[in-house]
Design a protein around this motif. Structure first.
Motif, PDB file in Angstrom:
ATOM      1  N   VAL A 123     -30.585  -7.640 -13.098  1.00 60.51           N
ATOM      2  CA  VAL A 123     -31.052  -6.256 -12.970  1.00 60.51           C
ATOM      3  C   VAL A 123     -32.371  -6.033 -13.720  1.00 60.51           C
ATOM      4  O   VAL A 123     -33.312  -5.437 -13.189  1.00 60.51           O
ATOM      5  N   HIS A 124     -32.429  -6.530 -14.939  1.00 54.92           N
ATOM      6  CA  HIS A 124     -33.584  -6.236 -15.793  1.00 54.92           C
ATOM      7  C   HIS A 124     -34.683  -7.282 -15.678  1.00 54.92           C
ATOM      8  O   HIS A 124     -35.831  -6.959 -15.362  1.00 54.92           O
ATOM      9  N   GLN A 125     -34.337  -8.552 -15.905  1.00 61.71           N
ATOM     10  CA  GLN A 125     -35.370  -9.579 -15.937  1.00 61.71           C
ATOM     11  C   GLN A 125     -35.923  -9.885 -14.549  1.00 61.71           C
ATOM     12  O   GLN A 125     -37.114 -10.120 -14.379  1.00 61.71           O
ATOM     13  N   LEU A 129     -35.547  -3.422 -13.549  1.00 63.10           N
ATOM     14  CA  LEU A 129     -34.998  -2.093 -13.834  1.00 63.10           C
ATOM     15  C   LEU A 129     -34.671  -1.965 -15.315  1.00 63.10           C
ATOM     16  O   LEU A 129     -34.261  -2.919 -15.973  1.00 63.10           O
ATOM     17  N   ASN A 130     -34.839  -0.763 -15.830  1.00 65.60           N
ATOM     18  CA  ASN A 130     -34.447  -0.464 -17.203  1.00 65.60           C
ATOM     19  C   ASN A 130     -34.148   1.019 -17.326  1.00 65.60           C
ATOM     20  O   ASN A 130     -34.233   1.768 -16.350  1.00 65.60           O
ATOM     21  N   GLN A 131     -33.792   1.449 -18.534  1.00 67.68           N
ATOM     22  CA  GLN A 131     -33.370   2.841 -18.700  1.00 67.68           C
ATOM     23  C   GLN A 131     -34.520   3.829 -18.517  1.00 67.68           C
ATOM     24  O   GLN A 131     -34.294   5.023 -18.332  1.00 67.68           O
ATOM     25  N   SER A 132     -35.757   3.337 -18.520  1.00 66.73           N
ATOM     26  CA  SER A 132     -36.905   4.228 -18.361  1.00 66.73           C
ATOM     27  C   SER A 132     -37.307   4.438 -16.906  1.00 66.73           C
ATOM     28  O   SER A 132     -37.887   5.466 -16.567  1.00 66.73           O
ATOM     29  N   ASN A 133     -37.024   3.452 -16.035  1.00 66.66           N
ATOM     30  CA  ASN A 133     -37.514   3.549 -14.656  1.00 66.66           C
ATOM     31  C   ASN A 133     -36.419   3.578 -13.600  1.00 66.66           C
ATOM     32  O   ASN A 133     -36.704   3.568 -12.409  1.00 66.66           O
ATOM     33  N   CYS A 134     -35.156   3.628 -14.035  1.00 66.54           N
ATOM     34  CA  CYS A 134     -34.052   3.482 -13.084  1.00 66.54           C
ATOM     35  C   CYS A 134     -33.554   4.812 -12.515  1.00 66.54           C
ATOM     36  O   CYS A 134     -32.875   4.838 -11.483  1.00 66.54           O
TER      37      CYS A 134
END
Length: 362
Positions: free
Chosen positions: A186-188, A192-197
């Protein structure tokens, strides 16, 4: 490389030459020093009948100053354990185990499987400053190391984190490897992360397994709109974990059902095979949308999966107000039932993780 116990052992041996009594074993001076332990091993690759219980597995020793020895309280199984049991990636993993061909014995056997562990630190290498004996920890052990279906396992300090106090060892053992896998995808890979999801449309195929149940909770906590694909009997679980839409793949043509929905920003595919032929058509066009398949174990990215500072130490705080991940356990087996646990995992249709209670007396 000597552990702290080994350093004490040197001092005690000096005392012994002066008339004192030397410890039994050079590398450790503690009373629990021993040479063998119970473990489930394989001596060759194959199906479930290659699993063998032994009480004579070599006890792990600290070879590098950043290593710790963990007494295993609970472990869990992942699809990569099935793959490794059958010999998947054996050549690549053997290169990782002994790249310079330094070992006198050119074999990986007996080999212990199992990547997840929750337990208690028993001993620390000389450079380990974050942990001490008695600390409760969890870890994801890389696939080129001896696994966790044993009484004890050795791990590098960067593969270990403190176990969340809100979780039992059984619950904690269900999370590390699937958490690292989901985080990596999901992230790497997906970015996606908590700022752009927030507001992103995420599709998770095979959502009721170990990685799927973690990923659903992770992206939902980051504000995504989550569509989960699973069988009907897992739909209640998916809703409980936060999925906005749940699609029963048995209720009709899955591709046609999904094509009636708006396009997606990110697709995580835990199924593979036929889904790979049409899943890309479900992504938003010209928007950086990403499709990630996890059907083949992440041997290419195994360095990342073996490092716990990716997920466990940078923002996915289990049980906290940041991202609350609920462990999803399908079934718990005792240590004597490891072959039965493998058969359970092999049968598919999981609702979360298959966990081994290593210290149970059954």
């Amino acid at each position: 490389m000597l552990s702290r116990g080994a350093a004490r052992g040197r001092a005690l041996r000096g005392a012994a030459r002066a008339g004192g009594q030397a410890p039994v074993r050079g590398l450790r001076a503690s009373p629990r020093a021993r040479s063998a332990m119970p473990s489930w091993v394989i001596d060759r690759y194959g199906r479930n009948d290659v699993l063998r219980f032994t009480r004579d597995m070599v006890f792990p020793t600290i070879q590098f100053p950043n290593e710790v020895i963990i007494k295993v309280h609970a472990a869990s199984l992942n699809p990569i354990d099935l793959s490794m049991r059958s010999g998947y990636g054996a050549t690549a993993l053997n290169m990782k185990r002994d790249p310079l061909k330094l070992k006198s014995v050119d074999t990986e056997f007996p080999l212990t499987l199992g990547r997840d562990v929750s337990g208690v630190i028993m001993e620390c290498g000389l450079s380990v400053s974050y942990f001490k004996p008695g600390d409760e920890v969890w870890a994801a052990i890389p696939p080129w190391k001896q696994g966790t279906l044993s009484e004890f396992v050795v791990a590098s300090g960067n593969e270990v984190s403190f176990k969340p106090k809100c979780l039992s060892h059984t619950e904690a053992a269900s999370l590390p490897y699937v958490g690292l896998t989901a985080w990596s995808a999901v992230h790497q890979v997906g970015g996606l992360n908590q700022s752009n999801c927030s507001g992103k449309r995420v599709l998770i195929l095979g959502a009721s397994g170990g990685v799927g149940t973690f990923a659903v909770q992770l992206v939902k906590a980051w504000g995504a709109h989550v569509t989960a694909v699973c069988s009907h009997d897992a739909s209640t679980l998916m809703k409980k974990l936060g999925a906005d839409d749940v699609i029963d793949y048995k209720s009709g043509n899955l591709e046609e059902q999904l094509k009636t929905l708006p396009l997606f920003d990110f697709i995580l595919d835990n199924v593979g095979g036929y889904t790979e032929k049409w899943a890309l058509d479900l992504l938003k066009k010209w928007s950086g949308a990403t499709y990630v398949t996890l059907v083949t174990p992440f041997l290419i990215n195994m360095d990342k999966l073996g490092v716990a500072d990716g997920m466990l130490q940078t923002g996915v705080t289990v049980g906290s107000k940041t991202v609350k991940i609920q462990p999803v356990i399908d079934e718990v087996f005792s240590f004597s039932e490891v072959p039965k646990a493998f058969l359970k995992l092999e049968g598919g249709h999981a609702r979360g993780k298959t966990v081994i209670d290593v210290i149970s007396k059954k």
